[in-house]
Design an enzyme around this catalytic site. Sequence first.
Site, mmCIF file in Angstrom:
data_model
loop_
_atom_site.group_PDB
_atom_site.id
_atom_site.type_symbol
_atom_site.label_atom_id
_atom_site.label_comp_id
_atom_site.label_asym_id
_atom_site.label_seq_id
_atom_site.Cartn_x
_atom_site.Cartn_y
_atom_site.Cartn_z
ATOM 1 N N SER A 65 40.321 41.501 37.702
ATOM 2 C CA SER A 65 41.259 42.597 37.398
ATOM 3 C C SER A 65 41.387 43.463 38.644
ATOM 4 C CB SER A 65 40.698 43.423 36.243
ATOM 5 O OG SER A 65 41.358 44.667 36.164
ATOM 6 N N TYR A 92 33.732 47.983 32.066
ATOM 7 C CA TYR A 92 34.794 46.993 32.294
ATOM 8 C C TYR A 92 34.929 46.710 33.797
ATOM 9 C CZ TYR A 92 39.391 44.743 32.140
ATOM 10 O OH TYR A 92 40.425 43.846 32.265
HETATM 11 P P1 NAI Z 1 44.551 39.522 25.225
HETATM 12 O O1 NAI Z 1 43.753 40.384 24.342
HETATM 13 O O2 NAI Z 1 46.007 39.378 24.984
HETATM 14 O O3 NAI Z 1 43.907 38.071 25.303
HETATM 15 C C1 NAI Z 1 42.540 37.882 25.418
HETATM 16 C C2 NAI Z 1 42.163 36.651 24.626
HETATM 17 O O4 NAI Z 1 40.787 36.409 24.841
HETATM 18 C C3 NAI Z 1 42.357 36.826 23.124
HETATM 19 O O5 NAI Z 1 43.047 35.731 22.604
HETATM 20 C C4 NAI Z 1 40.957 36.899 22.581
HETATM 21 O O6 NAI Z 1 40.829 36.374 21.263
HETATM 22 C C5 NAI Z 1 40.201 36.075 23.582
HETATM 23 N N1 NAI Z 1 38.782 36.392 23.601
HETATM 24 C C6 NAI Z 1 38.211 37.596 23.670
HETATM 25 N N2 NAI Z 1 36.886 37.466 23.619
HETATM 26 C C7 NAI Z 1 36.616 36.159 23.505
HETATM 27 C C8 NAI Z 1 35.427 35.395 23.390
HETATM 28 N N3 NAI Z 1 34.236 35.988 23.369
HETATM 29 N N4 NAI Z 1 35.520 34.058 23.320
HETATM 30 C C9 NAI Z 1 36.718 33.466 23.314
HETATM 31 N N5 NAI Z 1 37.868 34.125 23.398
HETATM 32 C C10 NAI Z 1 37.816 35.466 23.483
HETATM 33 O O7 NAI Z 1 44.292 40.082 26.705
HETATM 34 P P2 NAI Z 1 44.915 39.708 28.115
HETATM 35 O O8 NAI Z 1 45.512 40.926 28.654
HETATM 36 O O9 NAI Z 1 45.713 38.492 28.042
HETATM 37 O O10 NAI Z 1 43.579 39.461 28.923
HETATM 38 C C11 NAI Z 1 43.227 38.243 29.519
HETATM 39 C C12 NAI Z 1 42.294 38.544 30.670
HETATM 40 O O11 NAI Z 1 42.989 39.303 31.635
HETATM 41 C C13 NAI Z 1 41.085 39.359 30.301
HETATM 42 O O12 NAI Z 1 39.962 38.845 31.003
HETATM 43 C C14 NAI Z 1 41.429 40.737 30.781
HETATM 44 O O13 NAI Z 1 40.293 41.495 31.083
HETATM 45 C C15 NAI Z 1 42.224 40.401 32.011
HETATM 46 N N6 NAI Z 1 43.102 41.453 32.497
HETATM 47 C C16 NAI Z 1 44.086 41.965 31.690
HETATM 48 C C17 NAI Z 1 44.911 42.955 32.171
HETATM 49 C C18 NAI Z 1 45.974 43.564 31.356
HETATM 50 O O14 NAI Z 1 46.531 44.583 31.774
HETATM 51 N N7 NAI Z 1 46.352 43.009 30.230
HETATM 52 C C19 NAI Z 1 44.758 43.490 33.522
HETATM 53 C C20 NAI Z 1 43.720 42.837 34.283
HETATM 54 C C21 NAI Z 1 42.937 41.874 33.767
#
Ligand code: NAI
Length: 621
Positions: free
Chosen positions: A491, A504
Amino acid sequence: MSERSDGSPVEEGARGPVRERFVTGADGVRLSVAEYGEGPGDAARPTVVLLHGYPDSKEVWSRVVPLLADRFHVVLYDVRGHGRSQAPAPLKGGFTLDRLTADFLAVADAVSPDRPVHLVGHDWGSVQGWEFVTVPQTRGRIASFTSVSGPSLDHFGHWIRERVRRPTARHLAQVLSQGAKSWYIYALHTPVLPELAWRGPLGKRWPAMMARAEKLPRGDYPTASLPRDAAHGAWLYRDNVRQRLSHPRPDPRPHVPVQLVTPTGDPFLSVPLYADLERWVPDLTRRTLPVKHWVPRTRPDQLAGWVTEFVSRTDRESGRDGERGSDPAPTGSSKVPSVLGKGRAEAVERFGGQLVLVTGAASGIGRATALAFAEAGARVVAVDRDGEGAARTVELARRAGAPEAWPETVDVSDARAMEELAIRTSADRGVPDVVVNNAGIGLAGSFLDTSPADWKEVLDVNLWGVIHGCRLFGRQMVERGQGGHIVNTASAAAFQPSRALPAYSTSKAAVLMLSECLRAELAPHGIGVSAICPGFVATPITASARHTGVDAAEQQRRRDRSAKLYKLRNYPPEKVARAIVHAVQRDLAVVPVTPEAHGLRLLSRLAPGVARTLARVDPPL
Ligand code: NAI
């Protein structure tokens, strides 16, 4: 395992009974032919002829045959003078392309008299294949051609001519680079010495040299006939190369669809050699693999997958399977919006048929990434603890173009579950070519409001989830020895300290450093590692992120506020997915995505004092 009449093995591990026979080729030369799978005549079982290169015999295909014999009538033959086939007498003039074409036609007529065959050639088998598909006498006898690491001598001749006629710096560099890679061709044109070397020290050392250079397990390949094969095969070069390169035929267009498999690490053939190919081949499917020259030995799984797909598609489109023009894959891709846009063609070439595993694939960036690779024709494993969401991603992935896709309900923080996932994946689907460790959760709140349980939760998912993925699949990639790529979603928070996101940001900074360390460790294995660092991306993460130190009502208020801000910012996850695909294609180390991520990275380097001042301001999460 089958045995020859002299008791030696023919094809290690090949499925089904092997039938061996001799077919008489040009000048009465007897050619050794082996057949696997059902015979010809069954419309559902097209005939696939696999043609070996130099210095090889048909056993080079022994790892590919078992992967095709369930579905096809597979035919191999030893080129004249190789393996168990007779050598022409005299050798000189006995290996011309017209004789080799006549040999091929004799074999095709013997094994599949009524239907055209699909041809797959490696190295000199591919050089011959280009000749076969561009001469008139084979019209109607070949249905498709898959070329692996072996150019058409005519195309090669035109390629040199054009670069010499228009000698730009780039053209000259390309000719010189290919010239340096072709040193062995000059060597093979010297009289007698190559024969002496192959029958002496080179023949003895070659198996060990091959195993080391290509990272192959030592086994019963190359076969004992290698010194004789290599000595005879020198005449393939002497009888054809100089003459054809200096006088290429004017219009060497194939009369069949062609699939070109280009290993980008080939020490003998440079990638630009194939740059002009669309000029000659209108119906061209390009595939690339980041491996060296001997694809049938190093990536039989990938090659067999591509051959299966290409043969089935060309038969379907020509109506040979009785379903002209029908499309069996429930793609309906028009219904799934494109993620890759203009980058699609390049991505298809690079990832078509490869195995890509994405965690956190049920939502946001993970789903968009799974769909991007699906659109590129990759086989996709969508991992998430949200099983329903993963299944939905799989459904969309199939419609976007994934030939195969599977959901996996796994919690990435669970070491045992991840281990089982790794074992299951490699056993059922193979070693992934790309792994995207993306699953993550948000946690906001000051350090003093963050309990050990909060720390554990966020580190378990955001850091340990990535560690498990890297450790388990990284090991598989190293053991396979044919490269791969790992992407970790960090991130922009990894660049920028923040009083509101201590846990985080720490987890993401750790992911960034882990990725850098791993990149250094895995580089010698040809495995790339990329850390992706997005800024604010409009995904449902804002709805699930926890805020510590506040009551439920305040938590909801903060979630709503950050959801609103992220929506206003409106940066789509599809753009992050494109950045991930690009990072793998270019093997990038650290990839900031969004302008704010670029800005924060610069700030952390150029003005860390300003970054520290900013850290005291509460961000909108
Ligand atoms: P999101 O919440 O839309 O998707 C995250 C997915 O990971 C969900 O489907 C969730 O069920 C799954 N997940 C969570 N914990 C889990 C576990 N223990 N085992 C298996 N699956 C699990 O979030 P997003 O935004 O798509 O995030 C994806 C990655 O991007 C994350 O690592 C987040 O930290 C990172 N990120 C997101 C940003 C944002 O602004 N949305 C910015 C920078 C990084």
